[in-house]
Design a protein around this motif. Structure first.
Motif, mmCIF file in Angstrom:
data_model
loop_
_atom_site.group_PDB
_atom_site.id
_atom_site.type_symbol
_atom_site.label_atom_id
_atom_site.label_comp_id
_atom_site.label_asym_id
_atom_site.label_seq_id
_atom_site.Cartn_x
_atom_site.Cartn_y
_atom_site.Cartn_z
ATOM 1 N N LEU A 32 0.829 -1.199 0.000
ATOM 2 C CA LEU A 32 0.000 0.000 0.000
ATOM 3 C C LEU A 32 0.868 1.255 0.000
ATOM 4 O O LEU A 32 0.610 2.194 -0.749
ATOM 5 N N ARG A 33 1.923 1.265 0.808
ATOM 6 C CA ARG A 33 2.844 2.411 0.847
ATOM 7 C C ARG A 33 3.484 2.628 -0.525
ATOM 8 O O ARG A 33 3.526 3.750 -1.036
ATOM 9 N N ASP A 34 3.973 1.556 -1.147
ATOM 10 C CA ASP A 34 4.619 1.677 -2.452
ATOM 11 C C ASP A 34 3.649 2.201 -3.513
ATOM 12 O O ASP A 34 4.022 3.052 -4.331
ATOM 13 N N GLU A 35 2.416 1.698 -3.499
ATOM 14 C CA GLU A 35 1.415 2.161 -4.468
ATOM 15 C C GLU A 35 1.075 3.639 -4.236
ATOM 16 O O GLU A 35 0.910 4.398 -5.189
ATOM 17 N N ALA A 36 0.971 4.036 -2.977
ATOM 18 C CA ALA A 36 0.658 5.434 -2.662
ATOM 19 C C ALA A 36 1.791 6.352 -3.109
ATOM 20 O O ALA A 36 1.557 7.379 -3.758
ATOM 21 N N LEU A 37 3.018 5.979 -2.786
ATOM 22 C CA LEU A 37 4.157 6.820 -3.146
ATOM 23 C C LEU A 37 4.369 6.887 -4.656
ATOM 24 O O LEU A 37 4.913 7.864 -5.164
ATOM 25 N N ALA A 38 3.907 5.860 -5.378
ATOM 26 C CA ALA A 38 3.993 5.866 -6.839
ATOM 27 C C ALA A 38 2.847 6.665 -7.468
ATOM 28 O O ALA A 38 2.801 6.836 -8.679
ATOM 29 N N GLY A 39 1.904 7.127 -6.635
ATOM 30 C CA GLY A 39 0.798 7.936 -7.134
ATOM 31 C C GLY A 39 -0.378 7.138 -7.658
ATOM 32 O O GLY A 39 -1.257 7.686 -8.317
ATOM 33 N N ARG A 40 -0.422 5.841 -7.360
ATOM 34 C CA ARG A 40 -1.509 4.999 -7.867
ATOM 35 C C ARG A 40 -2.644 4.809 -6.865
ATOM 36 O O ARG A 40 -3.694 4.273 -7.220
ATOM 37 N N ILE A 41 -2.442 5.237 -5.624
ATOM 38 C CA ILE A 41 -3.454 5.130 -4.575
ATOM 39 C C ILE A 41 -3.608 6.513 -3.940
ATOM 40 O O ILE A 41 -2.612 7.136 -3.568
ATOM 41 N N PRO A 42 -4.843 7.019 -3.795
ATOM 42 C CA PRO A 42 -5.028 8.343 -3.192
ATOM 43 C C PRO A 42 -4.630 8.332 -1.717
ATOM 44 O O PRO A 42 -4.938 7.391 -0.984
ATOM 45 N N HIS A 43 -3.932 9.381 -1.308
ATOM 46 C CA HIS A 43 -3.462 9.500 0.070
ATOM 47 C C HIS A 43 -3.132 10.949 0.378
ATOM 48 O O HIS A 43 -3.061 11.781 -0.520
ATOM 49 N N ILE A 44 -2.901 11.204 1.637
ATOM 50 C CA ILE A 44 -2.421 12.505 2.097
ATOM 51 C C ILE A 44 -1.114 12.249 2.817
ATOM 52 O O ILE A 44 -1.035 11.348 3.673
#
Length: 75
Positions: A32-44
């Motif tokens: 989940l962290r890797d996907e978020a940092l790659a911009g594929r998962i919405p996060h703040i």
């Protein structure tokens, strides 16, 4: 751009940390962290922390699953 974290009018969005969100959707926190940092998962990003809307993450994953073709069966 839309972060995917915009709540419906009149609805308060529930936000969770990395571990709680990963547990909620049933995936490893590292993925989940890797996907978020790659911009594929919405996060703040809040400092070093990543904060998620479990509903927004689930919606992205369901959309991704719907767009993924079925694997071909070997004969």
């Amino acid at each position: 751009p839309d972060s995917g974290l915009t709540p419906e009018p009149g609805r308060l969005q529930r936000l969770s940390g990395l571990g709680a969100t990963a547990s909620h959707i049933g995936c490893p926190a590292s993925w989940l962290r890797d996907e978020a940092l790659a911009g594929r998962i919405p996060h703040i990003a809040a400092g070093k922390r990543l904060i998620f809307s479990p509903d927004a993450v689930a919606a992205v994953l369901l959309k991704r699953a719907a767009e993924t073709p079925e694997p071909r069966k070997e004969q």
